[in-house]
Design a protein around this motif. Sequence first.
Motif, PDB file in Angstrom:
ATOM      1  N   GLY A   1     102.679 104.144  -2.552  1.00  0.00           N
ATOM      2  CA  GLY A   1     103.240 103.940  -1.203  1.00  0.00           C
ATOM      3  C   GLY A   1     104.703 104.353  -1.010  1.00  0.00           C
ATOM      4  N   ILE A   2     105.416 104.865  -1.870  1.00  0.00           N
ATOM      5  CA  ILE A   2     106.830 105.091  -1.862  1.00  0.00           C
ATOM      6  C   ILE A   2     106.781 106.338  -0.673  1.00  0.00           C
ATOM      7  CG2 ILE A   2     108.817 105.865  -2.823  1.00  0.00           C
ATOM      8  CD1 ILE A   2     108.072 104.243  -5.354  1.00  0.00           C
ATOM      9  N   ALA A   3     107.808 105.919   0.151  1.00  0.00           N
ATOM     10  CA  ALA A   3     108.202 107.019   1.136  1.00  0.00           C
ATOM     11  C   ALA A   3     109.319 107.992   0.882  1.00  0.00           C
ATOM     12  CB  ALA A   3     108.215 106.655   2.663  1.00  0.00           C
ATOM     13  N   GLY A   4     110.362 107.290   0.161  1.00  0.00           N
ATOM     14  CA  GLY A   4     111.689 107.819  -0.097  1.00  0.00           C
ATOM     15  C   GLY A   4     112.483 106.994  -1.218  1.00  0.00           C
ATOM     16  N   VAL A   5     113.367 107.624  -1.956  1.00  0.00           N
ATOM     17  CA  VAL A   5     114.398 106.749  -2.696  1.00  0.00           C
ATOM     18  C   VAL A   5     115.763 107.151  -2.273  1.00  0.00           C
ATOM     19  CG1 VAL A   5     115.258 106.297  -5.086  1.00  0.00           C
ATOM     20  CG2 VAL A   5     112.698 106.583  -4.604  1.00  0.00           C
ATOM     21  N   HIS A   6     116.757 106.223  -2.309  1.00  0.00           N
ATOM     22  CA  HIS A   6     117.968 106.540  -1.811  1.00  0.00           C
ATOM     23  C   HIS A   6     119.171 105.738  -2.392  1.00  0.00           C
ATOM     24  CE1 HIS A   6     117.000 103.416   1.145  1.00  0.00           C
ATOM     25  NE2 HIS A   6     118.455 103.246   1.120  1.00  0.00           N
ATOM     26  N   ARG A   7     120.285 106.110  -2.571  1.00  0.00           N
ATOM     27  CA  ARG A   7     121.410 105.442  -3.362  1.00  0.00           C
ATOM     28  C   ARG A   7     122.046 104.503  -2.191  1.00  0.00           C
ATOM     29  NH1 ARG A   7     126.973 105.556  -3.921  1.00  0.00           N
ATOM     30  NH2 ARG A   7     127.590 105.176  -6.076  1.00  0.00           N
ATOM     31  N   VAL A   8     122.067 103.060  -2.668  1.00  0.00           N
ATOM     32  CA  VAL A   8     122.715 102.223  -1.857  1.00  0.00           C
ATOM     33  C   VAL A   8     124.293 101.899  -2.240  1.00  0.00           C
ATOM     34  CG1 VAL A   8     123.018  99.718  -1.074  1.00  0.00           C
ATOM     35  CG2 VAL A   8     120.541 100.807  -1.384  1.00  0.00           C
ATOM     36  N   ASN A   9     124.497 101.771  -3.541  1.00  0.00           N
ATOM     37  CA  ASN A   9     125.748 101.989  -4.022  1.00  0.00           C
ATOM     38  C   ASN A   9     125.621 102.413  -5.459  1.00  0.00           C
ATOM     39  OD1 ASN A   9     125.278  99.206  -5.220  1.00  0.00           O
ATOM     40  ND2 ASN A   9     125.940  98.439  -3.293  1.00  0.00           N
ATOM     41  N   ALA A  10     126.692 102.078  -6.098  1.00  0.00           N
ATOM     42  CA  ALA A  10     126.666 102.374  -7.912  1.00  0.00           C
ATOM     43  C   ALA A  10     125.851 101.597  -8.373  1.00  0.00           C
ATOM     44  CB  ALA A  10     128.277 102.156  -8.208  1.00  0.00           C
ATOM     45  N   TYR A  11     125.378 100.411  -7.905  1.00  0.00           N
ATOM     46  CA  TYR A  11     124.471  99.426  -8.641  1.00  0.00           C
ATOM     47  C   TYR A  11     123.205  99.202  -7.812  1.00  0.00           C
ATOM     48  CZ  TYR A  11     128.971  97.962 -11.244  1.00  0.00           C
ATOM     49  OH  TYR A  11     129.996  97.885 -11.560  1.00  0.00           O
ATOM     50  N   LYS A  12     122.804  99.810  -6.745  1.00  0.00           N
ATOM     51  CA  LYS A  12     121.637  99.478  -6.187  1.00  0.00           C
ATOM     52  C   LYS A  12     121.181 100.847  -5.820  1.00  0.00           C
ATOM     53  CE  LYS A  12     122.774  94.982  -4.089  1.00  0.00           C
ATOM     54  NZ  LYS A  12     124.004  94.763  -3.176  1.00  0.00           N
ATOM     55  N   VAL A  13     119.681 100.912  -5.694  1.00  0.00           N
ATOM     56  CA  VAL A  13     118.981 101.886  -4.878  1.00  0.00           C
ATOM     57  C   VAL A  13     117.875 101.399  -3.935  1.00  0.00           C
ATOM     58  CG1 VAL A  13     119.074 103.558  -6.935  1.00  0.00           C
ATOM     59  CG2 VAL A  13     117.364 102.189  -6.987  1.00  0.00           C
ATOM     60  N   GLY A  14     117.648 102.100  -3.013  1.00  0.00           N
ATOM     61  CA  GLY A  14     116.594 101.349  -2.125  1.00  0.00           C
ATOM     62  C   GLY A  14     115.388 102.363  -2.157  1.00  0.00           C
ATOM     63  N   ILE A  15     114.398 101.604  -2.265  1.00  0.00           N
ATOM     64  CA  ILE A  15     112.800 102.110  -2.398  1.00  0.00           C
ATOM     65  C   ILE A  15     112.368 102.017  -0.892  1.00  0.00           C
ATOM     66  CG2 ILE A  15     110.928 102.523  -3.625  1.00  0.00           C
ATOM     67  CD1 ILE A  15     113.252 102.691  -5.327  1.00  0.00           C
ATOM     68  N   MET A  16     111.874 102.957  -0.219  1.00  0.00           N
ATOM     69  CA  MET A  16     111.334 103.013   1.201  1.00  0.00           C
ATOM     70  C   MET A  16     110.030 102.935   1.241  1.00  0.00           C
ATOM     71  SD  MET A  16     112.655 104.944   4.350  1.00  0.00           S
ATOM     72  CE  MET A  16     111.943 106.590   3.919  1.00  0.00           C
ATOM     73  N   PHE A  17     109.252 102.346   1.876  1.00  0.00           N
ATOM     74  CA  PHE A  17     107.927 102.111   2.042  1.00  0.00           C
ATOM     75  C   PHE A  17     107.619 102.313   3.485  1.00  0.00           C
ATOM     76  CE2 PHE A  17     108.637  99.993  -1.922  1.00  0.00           C
ATOM     77  CZ  PHE A  17     107.721 100.423  -2.716  1.00  0.00           C
ATOM     78  N   ARG A  18     106.406 102.719   4.117  1.00  0.00           N
ATOM     79  CA  ARG A  18     106.118 102.756   5.499  1.00  0.00           C
ATOM     80  C   ARG A  18     105.508 101.677   5.894  1.00  0.00           C
ATOM     81  NH1 ARG A  18     109.419 106.760   7.116  1.00  0.00           N
ATOM     82  NH2 ARG A  18     109.185 108.959   6.177  1.00  0.00           N
ATOM     83  N   LYS A  19     104.634 100.948   4.859  1.00  0.00           N
ATOM     84  CA  LYS A  19     104.007  99.833   5.383  1.00  0.00           C
ATOM     85  C   LYS A  19     104.466  98.593   4.465  1.00  0.00           C
ATOM     86  CE  LYS A  19     100.028 102.320   6.857  1.00  0.00           C
ATOM     87  NZ  LYS A  19      98.636 102.545   6.651  1.00  0.00           N
ATOM     88  N   PRO A  20     104.331  97.503   4.961  1.00  0.00           N
ATOM     89  CA  PRO A  20     104.562  96.267   4.302  1.00  0.00           C
ATOM     90  C   PRO A  20     103.846  95.974   3.106  1.00  0.00           C
ATOM     91  CG  PRO A  20     104.388  95.938   6.715  1.00  0.00           C
ATOM     92  CD  PRO A  20     103.841  96.996   6.488  1.00  0.00           C
ATOM     93  N   ALA A  21     102.603  96.145   3.087  1.00  0.00           N
ATOM     94  CA  ALA A  21     101.788  95.631   2.051  1.00  0.00           C
ATOM     95  C   ALA A  21     102.182  96.572   0.488  1.00  0.00           C
ATOM     96  CB  ALA A  21     100.335  96.102   2.204  1.00  0.00           C
TER      97      ALA A  21
END
Length: 253
Positions: free
Chosen positions: A82-102
């Motif tokens: 269900g992953i829609a994208g991955v992006h860098r938040v800062n040096a210590y974090k990345v964000g995993i984006m999903f389209r739906k809550p489940a």
Amino acid sequence: MDPDSDGGPTPDEQKSKKRKLPDTRKGNAVDYKIFAKTNYTRQFPENHSVDCVVYVESQENEKIGNKNPITLTKLFTENVKGIAGVHRVNAYKVGIMFRKPAPANNFLTMTHFLGKHKLKAFVPAHLTEITGVIRYVPKDLSNEDINKSITCDAEVISVKRFMRKVDGKLTPLGTIAVTFAATALPQHAYIQMFRYPVHIYIPPLLQCYKCLKFNHSAKVCRGSQMCSSCSGQHSYKECDVEKIVCINCQGGH
């Protein structure tokens, strides 16, 4: 009774009466301790209408945000659905984006995958929670009492009473901060059937006393120790420089 007594209490009885009884009144420090809902886990509600972003950090304080982005994306997309994208938040974090809550909530429970790669995943508070202010709340109500009696359109996560220091002692105010599991602030809340308007909460500016930058505390700071007097890389307690220099604007204050 002593034959010479006038019928009044004896000295021993007087001492006994002067003993202090336990203070059972409201106002103890425990009454004003932040009351948070037990067993609460931050997740996306089923009706969450925008993209669901889960933050991922290293359990070992590793800078995963600076790793090869292609390698990171491959690691997550090959193991998580269900992953829609991955992006860098800062040096210590990345964000995993999903389209739906489940699928986003399901990712939070993948302890085997996260443990294997020494990662931890969590939902950032600003995506699922909001804090409001309620004024003129009776001071004799503890935070726990308020939590038990408060009702509104959104789930209440925590209750905090604002305090003020008077003559060296913390004194409760009639204002409380309430955090809701929602993205929009409810207009009203009810405490024992009395309706209170809910106002926007504007948090005080947060400055780190370690690196002296803003929007985080020293408890979670990964920066270098900086001096608030001369802007050098040491504690102000160790500073012997006479010239004062502001670390943020280089001014003489």
